[in-house]
Design a protein around this motif. Structure first.
Motif, PDB file in Angstrom:
ATOM      1  N   GLU A 200       0.826  -1.208   0.000  1.00  0.00           N
ATOM      2  CA  GLU A 200       0.000   0.000   0.000  1.00  0.00           C
ATOM      3  C   GLU A 200       0.859   1.255   0.000  1.00  0.00           C
ATOM      4  OE1 GLU A 200      -3.650   2.096   2.559  1.00  0.00           O
ATOM      5  OE2 GLU A 200      -2.893   0.105   3.139  1.00  0.00           O
ATOM      6  N   ALA A 201       2.018   1.179   0.636  1.00  0.00           N
ATOM      7  CA  ALA A 201       2.935   2.323   0.669  1.00  0.00           C
ATOM      8  C   ALA A 201       3.672   2.515  -0.651  1.00  0.00           C
ATOM      9  CB  ALA A 201       3.941   2.151   1.804  1.00  0.00           C
ATOM     10  N   GLY A 202       3.496   1.582  -1.576  1.00  0.00           N
ATOM     11  CA  GLY A 202       4.086   1.737  -2.895  1.00  0.00           C
ATOM     12  C   GLY A 202       5.298   0.879  -3.172  1.00  0.00           C
ATOM     13  N   PHE A 203       5.651  -0.029  -2.261  1.00  0.00           N
ATOM     14  CA  PHE A 203       6.816  -0.890  -2.488  1.00  0.00           C
ATOM     15  C   PHE A 203       6.436  -2.108  -3.320  1.00  0.00           C
ATOM     16  CE2 PHE A 203       8.246   1.591   1.134  1.00  0.00           C
ATOM     17  CZ  PHE A 203       9.565   1.845   0.800  1.00  0.00           C
ATOM     18  N   GLU A 204       7.410  -2.624  -4.026  1.00  0.00           N
ATOM     19  CA  GLU A 204       7.221  -3.785  -4.894  1.00  0.00           C
ATOM     20  C   GLU A 204       8.151  -4.918  -4.456  1.00  0.00           C
ATOM     21  OE1 GLU A 204       6.257  -1.280  -8.995  1.00  0.00           O
ATOM     22  OE2 GLU A 204       8.230  -2.209  -8.723  1.00  0.00           O
ATOM     23  N   ASN A 205       7.886  -6.118  -4.987  1.00  0.00           N
ATOM     24  CA  ASN A 205       8.762  -7.278  -4.780  1.00  0.00           C
ATOM     25  C   ASN A 205       9.058  -7.495  -3.295  1.00  0.00           C
ATOM     26  OD1 ASN A 205       8.972  -7.437  -7.644  1.00  0.00           O
ATOM     27  ND2 ASN A 205      10.599  -5.922  -7.593  1.00  0.00           N
ATOM     28  N   VAL A 206       8.019  -7.547  -2.485  1.00  0.00           N
ATOM     29  CA  VAL A 206       8.164  -7.729  -1.044  1.00  0.00           C
ATOM     30  C   VAL A 206       8.480  -9.194  -0.758  1.00  0.00           C
ATOM     31  CG1 VAL A 206       7.075  -7.465   1.204  1.00  0.00           C
ATOM     32  CG2 VAL A 206       6.506  -5.873  -0.656  1.00  0.00           C
ATOM     33  N   GLU A 207       9.604  -9.462  -0.096  1.00  0.00           N
ATOM     34  CA  GLU A 207      10.035 -10.831   0.180  1.00  0.00           C
ATOM     35  C   GLU A 207      10.418 -10.991   1.645  1.00  0.00           C
ATOM     36  OE1 GLU A 207      12.256 -12.620  -3.591  1.00  0.00           O
ATOM     37  OE2 GLU A 207      13.159 -10.716  -2.960  1.00  0.00           O
ATOM     38  N   LEU A 208       9.966 -12.073   2.253  1.00  0.00           N
ATOM     39  CA  LEU A 208      10.397 -12.428   3.608  1.00  0.00           C
ATOM     40  C   LEU A 208      11.818 -12.980   3.531  1.00  0.00           C
ATOM     41  CD1 LEU A 208       9.376 -12.924   6.638  1.00  0.00           C
ATOM     42  CD2 LEU A 208       9.056 -15.290   5.892  1.00  0.00           C
ATOM     43  N   PHE A 209      12.720 -12.449   4.361  1.00  0.00           N
ATOM     44  CA  PHE A 209      14.086 -12.972   4.372  1.00  0.00           C
ATOM     45  C   PHE A 209      14.517 -13.472   5.745  1.00  0.00           C
ATOM     46  CE2 PHE A 209      14.890  -8.691   5.887  1.00  0.00           C
ATOM     47  CZ  PHE A 209      15.964  -8.818   6.740  1.00  0.00           C
ATOM     48  N   TYR A 210      13.730 -13.159   6.773  1.00  0.00           N
ATOM     49  CA  TYR A 210      14.162 -13.477   8.135  1.00  0.00           C
ATOM     50  C   TYR A 210      12.938 -13.808   8.985  1.00  0.00           C
ATOM     51  CZ  TYR A 210      15.239 -12.294  13.037  1.00  0.00           C
ATOM     52  OH  TYR A 210      15.347 -12.300  14.399  1.00  0.00           O
ATOM     53  N   ALA A 211      13.059 -14.843   9.797  1.00  0.00           N
ATOM     54  CA  ALA A 211      12.019 -15.186  10.771  1.00  0.00           C
ATOM     55  C   ALA A 211      12.711 -15.740  12.007  1.00  0.00           C
ATOM     56  CB  ALA A 211      11.045 -16.213  10.195  1.00  0.00           C
ATOM     57  N   GLY A 212      12.510 -15.061  13.130  1.00  0.00           N
ATOM     58  CA  GLY A 212      13.084 -15.490  14.407  1.00  0.00           C
ATOM     59  C   GLY A 212      12.025 -15.444  15.477  1.00  0.00           C
ATOM     60  N   PHE A 213      11.226 -16.517  15.590  1.00  0.00           N
ATOM     61  CA  PHE A 213      10.088 -16.549  16.510  1.00  0.00           C
ATOM     62  C   PHE A 213       9.141 -15.390  16.207  1.00  0.00           C
ATOM     63  CE2 PHE A 213      12.412 -19.353  19.827  1.00  0.00           C
ATOM     64  CZ  PHE A 213      12.065 -20.484  19.122  1.00  0.00           C
ATOM     65  N   SER A 214       8.938 -14.437  17.123  1.00  0.00           N
ATOM     66  CA  SER A 214       7.962 -13.380  16.853  1.00  0.00           C
ATOM     67  C   SER A 214       8.497 -12.288  15.933  1.00  0.00           C
ATOM     68  CB  SER A 214       7.496 -12.742  18.173  1.00  0.00           C
ATOM     69  OG  SER A 214       8.584 -12.166  18.862  1.00  0.00           O
ATOM     70  N   PHE A 215       9.779 -12.325  15.616  1.00  0.00           N
ATOM     71  CA  PHE A 215      10.361 -11.321  14.732  1.00  0.00           C
ATOM     72  C   PHE A 215      10.339 -11.806  13.288  1.00  0.00           C
ATOM     73  CE2 PHE A 215      12.351 -10.516  18.854  1.00  0.00           C
ATOM     74  CZ  PHE A 215      12.208  -9.140  18.970  1.00  0.00           C
ATOM     75  N   LYS A 216      10.000 -10.907  12.383  1.00  0.00           N
ATOM     76  CA  LYS A 216      10.022 -11.197  10.952  1.00  0.00           C
ATOM     77  C   LYS A 216      10.716 -10.050  10.242  1.00  0.00           C
ATOM     78  CE  LYS A 216       7.158 -14.755  11.546  1.00  0.00           C
ATOM     79  NZ  LYS A 216       7.059 -14.608  13.029  1.00  0.00           N
ATOM     80  N   GLY A 217      11.300 -10.344   9.084  1.00  0.00           N
ATOM     81  CA  GLY A 217      11.974  -9.314   8.311  1.00  0.00           C
ATOM     82  C   GLY A 217      11.665  -9.441   6.830  1.00  0.00           C
ATOM     83  N   TRP A 218      11.497  -8.300   6.175  1.00  0.00           N
ATOM     84  CA  TRP A 218      11.197  -8.264   4.737  1.00  0.00           C
ATOM     85  C   TRP A 218      12.141  -7.321   4.020  1.00  0.00           C
ATOM     86  CZ3 TRP A 218       7.596  -8.337   8.582  1.00  0.00           C
ATOM     87  CH2 TRP A 218       6.624  -9.362   8.553  1.00  0.00           C
ATOM     88  N   VAL A 219      12.400  -7.639   2.762  1.00  0.00           N
ATOM     89  CA  VAL A 219      13.059  -6.689   1.869  1.00  0.00           C
ATOM     90  C   VAL A 219      12.045  -6.344   0.787  1.00  0.00           C
ATOM     91  CG1 VAL A 219      14.120  -8.556   0.490  1.00  0.00           C
ATOM     92  CG2 VAL A 219      15.060  -6.234   0.421  1.00  0.00           C
ATOM     93  N   ALA A 220      11.965  -5.073   0.484  1.00  0.00           N
ATOM     94  CA  ALA A 220      11.059  -4.582  -0.550  1.00  0.00           C
ATOM     95  C   ALA A 220      11.808  -3.527  -1.354  1.00  0.00           C
ATOM     96  CB  ALA A 220       9.806  -3.982   0.073  1.00  0.00           C
ATOM     97  N   HIS A 221      11.233  -3.139  -2.478  1.00  0.00           N
ATOM     98  CA  HIS A 221      11.935  -2.198  -3.359  1.00  0.00           C
ATOM     99  C   HIS A 221      11.010  -1.071  -3.785  1.00  0.00           C
ATOM    100  CE1 HIS A 221      14.329  -5.887  -3.588  1.00  0.00           C
ATOM    101  NE2 HIS A 221      15.330  -5.081  -3.818  1.00  0.00           N
ATOM    102  N   ALA A 222      11.591   0.116  -3.869  1.00  0.00           N
ATOM    103  CA  ALA A 222      10.861   1.227  -4.470  1.00  0.00           C
ATOM    104  C   ALA A 222      10.583   0.881  -5.928  1.00  0.00           C
ATOM    105  CB  ALA A 222      11.692   2.506  -4.359  1.00  0.00           C
ATOM    106  N   PRO A 223       9.482   1.380  -6.470  1.00  0.00           N
ATOM    107  CA  PRO A 223       9.156   1.054  -7.869  1.00  0.00           C
ATOM    108  C   PRO A 223      10.298   1.397  -8.824  1.00  0.00           C
ATOM    109  CG  PRO A 223       7.315   2.178  -6.812  1.00  0.00           C
ATOM    110  CD  PRO A 223       8.478   2.274  -5.868  1.00  0.00           C
ATOM    111  N   ALA A 224      10.484   0.557  -9.830  1.00  0.00           N
ATOM    112  CA  ALA A 224      11.522   0.824 -10.819  1.00  0.00           C
ATOM    113  C   ALA A 224      11.238   2.109 -11.570  1.00  0.00           C
ATOM    114  CB  ALA A 224      11.631  -0.344 -11.801  1.00  0.00           C
ATOM    115  N   THR A 225       9.954   2.429 -11.715  1.00  0.00           N
ATOM    116  CA  THR A 225       9.537   3.702 -12.268  1.00  0.00           C
ATOM    117  C   THR A 225       8.972   4.541 -11.146  1.00  0.00           C
ATOM    118  OG1 THR A 225       8.971   2.672 -14.381  1.00  0.00           O
ATOM    119  CG2 THR A 225       8.065   4.872 -13.951  1.00  0.00           C
ATOM    120  N   PRO A 226       9.559   5.679 -10.806  1.00  0.00           N
ATOM    121  CA  PRO A 226       9.108   6.469  -9.656  1.00  0.00           C
ATOM    122  C   PRO A 226       7.619   6.776  -9.733  1.00  0.00           C
ATOM    123  CG  PRO A 226      11.149   7.347 -10.537  1.00  0.00           C
ATOM    124  CD  PRO A 226      10.690   6.303 -11.506  1.00  0.00           C
ATOM    125  N   VAL A 227       6.950   6.715  -8.560  1.00  0.00           N
ATOM    126  CA  VAL A 227       5.520   7.016  -8.477  1.00  0.00           C
ATOM    127  C   VAL A 227       5.334   8.524  -8.392  1.00  0.00           C
ATOM    128  CG1 VAL A 227       3.433   6.733  -7.107  1.00  0.00           C
ATOM    129  CG2 VAL A 227       5.037   4.833  -7.329  1.00  0.00           C
TER     130      VAL A 227
END
Length: 227
Positions: A200-227
């Protein structure tokens, strides 16, 4: 913890190692994900930089990066300066929030162990402001508490968080208080809600890269074409 309490701030560096599973690995994965797109002489925005732990890890791994560390707590920024020592040559520290950060176009950004303190509305605003400060295709790395929204699922995962902290040497009474406080006071989201919010914030290609019990981590990217 209170980020304005000098005694709590002085002990801050002990906390993540004892409470966040694989904390050092999380830092390493974060700068490796950034390095997929950030050039050797790139500019990186670190939101929630107080304490300076990830700034130090990033600076040591990438000595030509220049970083802006933003945090609202002056005592935490003072601790970051102590933590960084001579590495401060690579870093500028700014007391404030994302809105206070210059609208420079950064090559990448991180926000570690921070967003779980914010309401949904505050998170969405923060993520949108982060996106607006990133060049096209630049990565954002986030990691924080994220648990199911049903009572049983939330309890189960926060008890696993508490068990890890206890196994790391924190007294059981303290870990239970912490788990209860997190459940009652933090506006936690489910992993599915986290992904939806990044999108919703405008990021693309959101991927989970980390999970440590209640902690989670994602990498996402700004659009290749600026919004």
């Amino acid at each position: 913890m209170s980020f304005s309490d000098p005694h709590a701030v002085a002990r801050y560096a002990e906390g993540p190692l004892r409470q966040v599973p694989g904390f050092l690995g999380l830092q390493q994965m974060s700068h490796l994900l950034l390095a997929e797109h950030v050039p050797d002489d790139g500019q990186v925005l670190v939101l929630g930089a107080g304490g300076g732990l990830e700034l130090k890890a990033f600076a040591e791994a990438h000595p030509q990066w220049r970083m802006l560390g933003v945090d609202p707590a002056a005592p935490m920024l003072a601790l970051a300066e102590q933590t960084l020592g001579p590495l401060m040559a690579q870093v500028t520290l700014l007391e404030g929030y994302i809105d206070d950060a210059p609208r420079t176009v950064f090559d990448g950004a991180t926000c570690l162990l921070t967003l779980h303190f914010l309401t949904v509305e505050q998170r969405l605003h923060t993520l949108r402001e982060l996106r607006q400060r990133l060049r096209a295709g630049a990565p954002l790395v986030v990691a924080h508490h994220s648990v199911p929204q049903d009572a049983a699922g939330k309890h189960r995962w926060l008890q696993r968080y508490a068990a890890f902290a206890e196994a790391s040497g924190i007294p059981r009474a303290d870990t239970q208080r912490a788990a209860e406080a997190i459940a009652e006071r933090l506006p936690l989201l489910s992993p599915e809600q986290e992904v939806a919010l990044l999108q919703e914030a405008g990021f693309e290609n959101v991927e989970l890269f980390y999970a440590g019990f209640s902690f989670k981590g994602w990498v996402a990217h700004a659009p290749a074409t600026p919004v």
